[in-house]
Scaffold this active site. Structure first.
Site: not given
Length: 689
Positions: A131, A133, A135, A244, A330, A424, A427, A442, A448
């Site tokens: 099955e 698993k 989480d 289960y 796992k 930048c 700008c 910047c 800006c």
């Protein structure tokens, strides 16, 4: 194991072979303390600090040492019991049948060992049910006469929290079972899950409110299930998956057949279950779902293998912690291989420039990933990235995708090497990088656009001015020339807003009302909202208490600023630079003219005392009478200092429920007084009745 310790800041104790029994005892105690703390982080706080595989390695090391040195037996060792997720705000209920955890494995060899161990023990034919698993957070659903009567969390395995009211809001949990062969009493074990789509939407909302993000859907589901308001729980759209059945009169001796019947009763049973007769079939299932799980709507972290026959399960029995008839495999951390198409750069409100990798879309942990953070120039250089590279992508903490490596052998006709920009991207101002920082900035803060919009976004957040507007609205108002900074918000007119596309009168009135209401926000939050670099909420509170109005703060020298507790030279110079900047000074004056609070209220000043002057208080645990933030504010208000860690300079620990065991042990060792919240409030002459 050396890497394991270094990755998690865990220092291995001296080898027992070197220091004898004394060293073995010390190492056992160190591992127990570490694992108790990790159990608390995982089950109580829902904030794990290490991975499952690292936790299991530590647990295995402890188990081996305890076996080798039985004279150091401890009935409270982490190996003797299941970690607890009990929340004192709920009623605790005893489990009729203990909720054991499963032993984890990570390799096919370990799966083969389990299979062969079962084969030797039973000495007869058996089948294994595989099955997925999922989480989530474990739940036990009790049905009496076909009706849901109780829902209990796993807790410590013997008792858990009664969360029935919250579970009733989970849409795919039937309140009344339907069909035939339903026992008069049956316990249904399963997981409460948060789908990826809901999880991502929730984190987007939390990010917009500057609240801590959930690390993964399991943490989000666990935190949601323990909320006190079931209406909020319902809005989170949780789901369930059951795996289960337990009870005296189950319909079949076959676990697989019982789960098929449970599906007919209306319970959500995964359709991915498969009954296997051989080890080869088990391996086929593992390999298939290691890939196929990526397209599922909920998180998975492995596969559970169970002996199908209930009578064979009883014959195999259990240890004090694990059933011998089941085991969990796992999956490795999920990663994907995709192509780097380009790199773009984002500018934040402080001017920090962050590189972003644009990827060929790839499915990862249930979502399509198109972008990943590259952090800074150093990270790019370390990866040796080229446009067109095939790159490995993982989700850091299952939230933010990141590039973890490059498949250099797959390089063929690749593009240019990725070079960090020097100007930048918005700008065109030349970027700067301070010697002690990895980030480029910047410096054109006043002109800006993304910096301006970012500062306004910060200004309106809930913890600052709490104005109900999002980034899209801010962007629209900026692009239309209606605002150039946060002060312009207070000059907005009704006519300005209703003339915008898709803006109705109601929307305009609501925004204007929210802006007007923000004028009552207290001084310390206004100070935080200004966006002074390095001045967060706590620093803003300290500055407001030390300098009762904005004029005193603006006139303060670096020396005066650094005389305030926990205000260092970097913060002091940043504050000084802010108020010496003509543009910033004008910004503050315009806000003042609009009526914002730039001094402590008379009530706040009257409430200030020196009752905790010179005292350092550490807060630990959960509380009933006030929140942790409220207690922090009280400590500051009464002249004390709040610290996050215990040291020889700590005077008191304000302890609530579930205080961290490491802090308690250190307090005892240093002789620090531990007080509860009623004692603390009596010290301040505060009523708690």
């Amino acid at each position: 194991m050396k890497d394991l310790f270094s990755n998690n800041n865990i220092q291995p104790a001296e080898s027992p072979s070197v220091g004898g029994n004394s060293a073995a005892k010390d190492k056992l105690e160190t591992l127990r303390k570490q694992l108790h703390e990790h159990n608390y982080n995982y089950y109580v706080l829902s904030q794990p600090t290490i991975s499952d595989i690292d936790f299991d390695a530590l647990m295995q090391q402890l188990a081996e040492l305890e076996k080798e040195y039985p004279e150091f037996y401890d009935p409270n060792s982490p190996t003797m019991r299941v970690g607890s997720d009990i929340n004192k705000n709920f009623v605790q209920v005893q489990h009729r049948y203990p909720m054991l955890s499963l032993q984890n494995t990570y390799t096919e060899e370990e799966i083969a060992d389990f299979f062969n161990r079962v084969k030797r023990s039973l000495n007869e034919d058996f089948e294994i049910v595989c099955e997925l698993k999922f989480d989530g957070t474990s739940i036990s659903l009790v049905y009496e006469n076909g009706r849901l009567s109780q829902a209990i969390t796993r807790g410590d395995g013997k008792q858990g929290d009664d969360v029935t009211a919250n579970v009733r809001t989970v849409r795919n949990i039937p309140l009344v079972l339907k069909g035939d062969n339903i026992p008069g009493y049956v316990e249904v074990r399963g997981e409460i899950l948060m789908p990826w789509s809901v999880f991502e939407e929730l984190n987007r909302e939390r990010e917009s409110q500057e609240e801590p993000l959930f690390a993964n859907p399991r943490n989000a589901a666990s935190g949601t299930l323990k909320m006190q308001d079931s209406k909020v729980v319902a809005a989170r759209k949780l789901e369930s998956s059951v795996y289960y059945l337990m009870g005296e009169g189950l319909p079949s001796d076959s676990h697989f057949e019982n789960m098929e019947l449970a599906r007919k009763w209306g319970l959500n049973v995964s359709a991915t279950m498969k009954k296997c007769c051989s080890l080869e079939e088990v391996f086929e299932f593992l390999k298939y779902w290691d890939v196929a799980r990526k397209s599922l709507s909920v998180a998975t972290d492995g596969v559970v293998l169970k002996v199908d026959s209930l009578s064979q399960q009883r014959n195999l029995g259990s240890t004090s912690k694990f059933p011998r008839w089941a085991i969990a495999y796992k999956f490795n951390a999920e990663k994907a291989l995709t192509r780097l198409e380009s790199v773009t750069y984002q500018v934040g409100r402080t001017g920090a420039v962050t590189p972003v990798a644009n990827l060929e879309p790839v499915l990862l942990s249930g979502t399509t990933v198109k972008r990943a953070s590259l952090y800074n120039e150093d990270a790019i250089l370390a990866l040796d990235l080229h446009i067109g590279d095939r790159v490995y992508v993982e989700k850091g903490g299952e939230i933010i995708p990141k590039i973890t490596g490059v498949d250099k052998e797959a390089r063929f006709l690749i593009g240019d090497k990725v070079q960090f920009v020097t100007r930048c991207p918005d700008c065109d101002t030349p970027l700067i990088r301070n010697e002690d920082e990895a980030v480029h900035y910047c410096p054109n803060s006043e002109n800006c656009p993304p910096q301006i919009k970012g500062r306004i976004e910060h200004f309106v957040t809930r913890r600052a001015m709490n104005i109900t507007m999002g980034p899209e609205t801010i962007g629209l108002l900026y692009d239309k020339g209606l605002i150039r900074d946060a002060a312009d918000l207070y000059a907005l007119q009704f006519e300005d807003l209703v003339s915008l596309e898709r803006w109705a009168e109601t929307s305009a009135n609501n925004l204007l009302a929210s802006i007007e209401k923000s004028k009552t926000v207290p001084y310390e939050r206004v100070l935080f909202a200004l966006g002074i670099r390095f001045v967060g909420e706590t620093v803003a509170q300290k500055l407001a208490l030390a300098f009762h109005d904005i004029d005193l703060l603006a006139a303060a020298t670096v020396e005066k600023l650094t005389s305030v507790e926990e205000i260092g030279d970097r913060i002091a110079r940043s504050v000084k630079d802010f108020f010496e900047n003509p543009g910033c000074a004008d910004f503050v004056n315009r806000l003042r003219a609009h009526g914002l609070q730039f001094q402590l209220s008379e009530e706040a000043l009257a409430a200030r005392t020196d009752k905790l002057a010179g005292l350092t208080v550490v807060i630990s645990g959960t509380f009933e009478l006030h929140s942790r933030d409220e207690y922090k504010a009280m400590i500051l208000q009464h002249g004390g200092k709040n610290s996050g860690s215990v040291s020889k300079n700590t005077d008191y620990i304000l302890a609530g429920e579930n205080m961290g065991p490491a802090k308690l042990e250190k307090a005892e060792k240093l002789g620090i007084k531990v007080i509860d919240e009623k004692t603390f409030l009596k010290m301040l002459d505060c009523s708690f009745l």
